[in-house]
Design a protein around this motif. Structure first.
Motif, PDB file in Angstrom:
ATOM      1  N   MET A   5      37.069  -2.930  -3.633  1.00 37.23           N
ATOM      2  CA  MET A   5      36.321  -1.994  -2.907  1.00 37.23           C
ATOM      3  C   MET A   5      35.050  -2.402  -2.857  1.00 37.23           C
ATOM      4  SD  MET A   5      35.403   2.105  -4.003  1.00 37.23           S
ATOM      5  CE  MET A   5      37.217   2.230  -4.193  1.00 37.23           C
ATOM      6  N   LYS A   6      34.369  -2.482  -1.796  1.00 39.27           N
ATOM      7  CA  LYS A   6      32.936  -3.177  -1.511  1.00 39.27           C
ATOM      8  C   LYS A   6      31.926  -1.938  -1.140  1.00 39.27           C
ATOM      9  CE  LYS A   6      31.120  -6.224   1.970  1.00 39.27           C
ATOM     10  NZ  LYS A   6      31.036  -7.089   3.049  1.00 39.27           N
ATOM     11  N   PHE A   7      30.779  -2.303  -1.787  1.00 31.88           N
ATOM     12  CA  PHE A   7      29.760  -1.249  -1.717  1.00 31.88           C
ATOM     13  C   PHE A   7      28.208  -1.843  -1.156  1.00 31.88           C
ATOM     14  CE2 PHE A   7      25.947   0.870  -3.598  1.00 31.88           C
ATOM     15  CZ  PHE A   7      25.988   1.856  -2.977  1.00 31.88           C
ATOM     16  N   ILE A   8      28.015  -1.361   0.123  1.00 25.86           N
ATOM     17  CA  ILE A   8      26.768  -1.740   0.664  1.00 25.86           C
ATOM     18  C   ILE A   8      25.732  -0.857   0.444  1.00 25.86           C
ATOM     19  CG2 ILE A   8      25.913  -2.589   2.790  1.00 25.86           C
ATOM     20  CD1 ILE A   8      28.478  -3.344   3.886  1.00 25.86           C
ATOM     21  N   LYS A   9      24.529  -1.398  -0.292  1.00 26.82           N
ATOM     22  CA  LYS A   9      23.489  -0.319  -0.554  1.00 26.82           C
ATOM     23  C   LYS A   9      22.572  -0.059   0.772  1.00 26.82           C
ATOM     24  CE  LYS A   9      20.107   0.370  -4.176  1.00 26.82           C
ATOM     25  NZ  LYS A   9      20.827   1.548  -4.686  1.00 26.82           N
ATOM     26  N   CYS A  10      22.255   1.295   0.604  1.00 23.10           N
ATOM     27  CA  CYS A  10      21.328   1.795   1.644  1.00 23.10           C
ATOM     28  C   CYS A  10      19.781   1.258   1.501  1.00 23.10           C
ATOM     29  CB  CYS A  10      21.041   3.153   1.708  1.00 23.10           C
ATOM     30  SG  CYS A  10      22.421   4.069   2.696  1.00 23.10           S
ATOM     31  N   ASP A  11      18.938   0.768   2.468  1.00 24.20           N
ATOM     32  CA  ASP A  11      17.746   0.338   2.290  1.00 24.20           C
ATOM     33  C   ASP A  11      16.740   1.512   2.084  1.00 24.20           C
ATOM     34  OD1 ASP A  11      18.287  -2.278   2.511  1.00 24.20           O
ATOM     35  OD2 ASP A  11      17.971  -2.036   4.883  1.00 24.20           O
ATOM     36  N   HIS A  12      17.151   2.694   2.914  1.00 26.08           N
ATOM     37  CA  HIS A  12      16.308   3.961   2.680  1.00 26.08           C
ATOM     38  C   HIS A  12      17.326   5.062   2.701  1.00 26.08           C
ATOM     39  CE1 HIS A  12      12.749   1.654   3.324  1.00 26.08           C
ATOM     40  NE2 HIS A  12      13.093   0.762   4.571  1.00 26.08           N
ATOM     41  N   LYS A  53      29.584   2.375   2.726  1.00 26.35           N
ATOM     42  CA  LYS A  53      28.479   1.702   3.514  1.00 26.35           C
ATOM     43  C   LYS A  53      27.344   2.436   4.051  1.00 26.35           C
ATOM     44  CE  LYS A  53      29.463   0.488   7.693  1.00 26.35           C
ATOM     45  NZ  LYS A  53      29.795  -0.420   8.851  1.00 26.35           N
ATOM     46  N   PRO A  54      26.323   2.420   4.273  1.00 25.56           N
ATOM     47  CA  PRO A  54      25.526   3.300   5.005  1.00 25.56           C
ATOM     48  C   PRO A  54      25.770   3.904   6.072  1.00 25.56           C
ATOM     49  CG  PRO A  54      23.934   1.116   4.332  1.00 25.56           C
ATOM     50  CD  PRO A  54      25.397   0.843   4.129  1.00 25.56           C
ATOM     51  N   TYR A  55      25.451   5.395   6.388  1.00 27.16           N
ATOM     52  CA  TYR A  55      25.943   5.940   7.479  1.00 27.16           C
ATOM     53  C   TYR A  55      25.348   5.429   8.848  1.00 27.16           C
ATOM     54  CZ  TYR A  55      27.010   9.993  10.618  1.00 27.16           C
ATOM     55  OH  TYR A  55      27.239  10.862  11.607  1.00 27.16           O
ATOM     56  N   GLU A  56      26.288   5.295   9.649  1.00 30.69           N
ATOM     57  CA  GLU A  56      25.823   4.497  11.071  1.00 30.69           C
ATOM     58  C   GLU A  56      26.908   5.001  11.951  1.00 30.69           C
ATOM     59  OE1 GLU A  56      25.605   0.334  10.196  1.00 30.69           O
ATOM     60  OE2 GLU A  56      27.649   0.275   9.858  1.00 30.69           O
ATOM     61  N   TYR A  83      24.287  18.118   8.755  1.00 31.11           N
ATOM     62  CA  TYR A  83      23.652  17.021   8.060  1.00 31.11           C
ATOM     63  C   TYR A  83      24.538  16.104   7.223  1.00 31.11           C
ATOM     64  CZ  TYR A  83      19.798  20.415   8.754  1.00 31.11           C
ATOM     65  OH  TYR A  83      18.828  21.336   9.218  1.00 31.11           O
ATOM     66  N   MET A  84      24.452  14.839   7.771  1.00 32.38           N
ATOM     67  CA  MET A  84      25.330  13.915   7.359  1.00 32.38           C
ATOM     68  C   MET A  84      24.933  13.181   6.013  1.00 32.38           C
ATOM     69  SD  MET A  84      28.286  14.224   8.803  1.00 32.38           S
ATOM     70  CE  MET A  84      28.153  15.820   9.817  1.00 32.38           C
ATOM     71  N   THR A  85      25.356  12.818   5.219  1.00 36.44           N
ATOM     72  CA  THR A  85      25.022  12.038   3.778  1.00 36.44           C
ATOM     73  C   THR A  85      24.535  10.695   4.081  1.00 36.44           C
ATOM     74  OG1 THR A  85      27.039  11.484   3.151  1.00 36.44           O
ATOM     75  CG2 THR A  85      26.177  13.579   2.579  1.00 36.44           C
ATOM     76  N   ASP A  86      24.034   9.885   3.210  1.00 33.30           N
ATOM     77  CA  ASP A  86      23.725   8.592   3.323  1.00 33.30           C
ATOM     78  C   ASP A  86      24.622   7.689   3.512  1.00 33.30           C
ATOM     79  OD1 ASP A  86      20.681   8.982   2.794  1.00 33.30           O
ATOM     80  OD2 ASP A  86      21.279   9.467   0.983  1.00 33.30           O
TER      81      ASP A  86
END
Length: 353
Positions: free
Chosen positions: A1-8, A45-48, A23-26
């Motif tokens: 499992m891979k995790f990509i951290k949010c910058d903000h 990953k970050p919500y995008e 409202y969607m989460t990070d």
């Protein structure tokens, strides 16, 4: 499992005033499938936004499915998911019906639990409040042609929620839909697929213009009760709980199943049977239907106070919440919030980092 951290990280909304699903989460969970390689790695990953080809098959043929589940945080700070295995099992059944690839239930469950743990600060506390989880799968291959799709995307987004229907707005008003049809036997009524809901919007808009919250769908012959647009439905008739039997065109609701088991545990007699709309309305007019309520993941237990049929409104139970629906709601909340033991094995506890 891979995790990509949010910058903000985002600023969180006011949890005391949560419009449902806004409202969607990070973070989000994502994995992709191709015919050549099967499912790829689960990534948090970050919500995008997605980048999809205008020719992506979901946009042309509606090959998409989804689920709705919830994670809860109690007043002790403990986090759990309610019947997540049942939701993922139903999603695999929907995938099979829609000609889409099934997935490893345990791996996806583990991934969602990790996502929930990461988003723990997004989970509001209190009865009726939760982190809503939306697992989704869509056909992504860019191809115009009614043939099997060669690539799919599975993803999960989350949003903090409170009650599906606005608090203080009174009991739900339902209009019986006797013109349009939601589903038929042999179709996709049992699958939680996108087309079932898209096809329901016209009837819902007509009902809302007439002052109703939702529609109650009948079968293809407009004779038997099926379900409400966002929930399964139950009636208290002559002191017994009656709900439409599963017929192949009614969604196998997780909350419906939970409600039947809980109501029987509480001592109520529950019958699953065909409900003829004409016989039902006769009993409503005679005052023999003392409660009506919808049950669903989003709505939980929603008492119905008004039932509209053939241009006339019928009041159910003096337009007040009834004792059966209230008992069911509190029993459900007690399990989801960890106040009573989970004798059914419905709760998955989430480890926090």
């Amino acid at each position: 499992m891979k995790f990509i951290k949010c910058d903000h990280l985002k600023q969180k909304p006011d949890f005391s005033d949560l419009p449902f699903g806004k409202y969607m989460t990070d973070y989000m969970l994502e994995m992709d499938w191709t015919r050549e390689n099967g499912w790829g790695e689960i990534t948090i990953k970050p919500y995008e936004n997605f980048s999809l080809s205008p020719a992506a098959m979901i946009l042309h043929y509606g090959q998409g499915i989804f689920e709705g589940a919830k994670a809860f945080k109690n007043d002790k700070g403990e986090i759990s998911m309610f019947r997540i295995e049942s939701n993922l099992d139903r999603m695999n059944k929907s995938a099979w019906r829609m000609g889409m690839p099934t997935f490893d239930l345990n791996a996806v469950k583990e991934g969602i639990a990790k996502l929930v743990a990461i988003e723990k600060d997004w989970i509001p506390v209190g009865d009726g409040k939760a982190l809503y989880l939306r697992p989704t799968m869509i056909a992504t291959e860019p191809k115009i042609g009614v043939t099997s799709c060669g690539s799919f995307k599975f993803y999960v987004v989350c949003c903090p929620v409170s009650s599906y229907f606005k608090a203080g707005a009174g009991l739900v008003k339902i209009m019986i839909e006797d013109t349009f049809v939601r589903a038929c036997a042999g179709g996709t009524g049992e699958a939680k697929c996108v087309g079932n809901y898209g096809a329901s919007f016209l009837a819902m808009e007509i009902a809302k213009k007439k002052g109703y919250n939702q529609v109650l769908w009948l079968d293809v012959n407009h004779q038997y009760v099926e379900e409400v647009g966002t929930m399964n439905v139950m009636f208290v008739i002559d002191g017994e709980v009656v709900t439409p039997a599963l017929s192949g065109s009614i969604l196998r609701g997780i909350t419906r199943d939970s409600s039947i088991m809980l109501l029987r545990e509480l001592g109520y007699k529950v019958r699953e049977e065909k409900i003829d709309i004409h016989e039902l309305m006769k009993k409503v007019a005679e005052g023999r239907v003392t409660e009506m309520f919808g049950v669903g993941t989003a709505a939980i237990v929603s008492p119905v106070g008004t039932l509209g049929y053939e241009g006339k409104d019928y009041i159910i139970g003096e337009n007040k919440p009834g004792p059966v629906g209230q008992a069911l709601y509190h029993a459900m909340m007690d399990i989801q919030q960890g106040r009573t033991p989970d004798k059914f094995g419905w709760v998955t506890h989430v480890k926090q980092d």
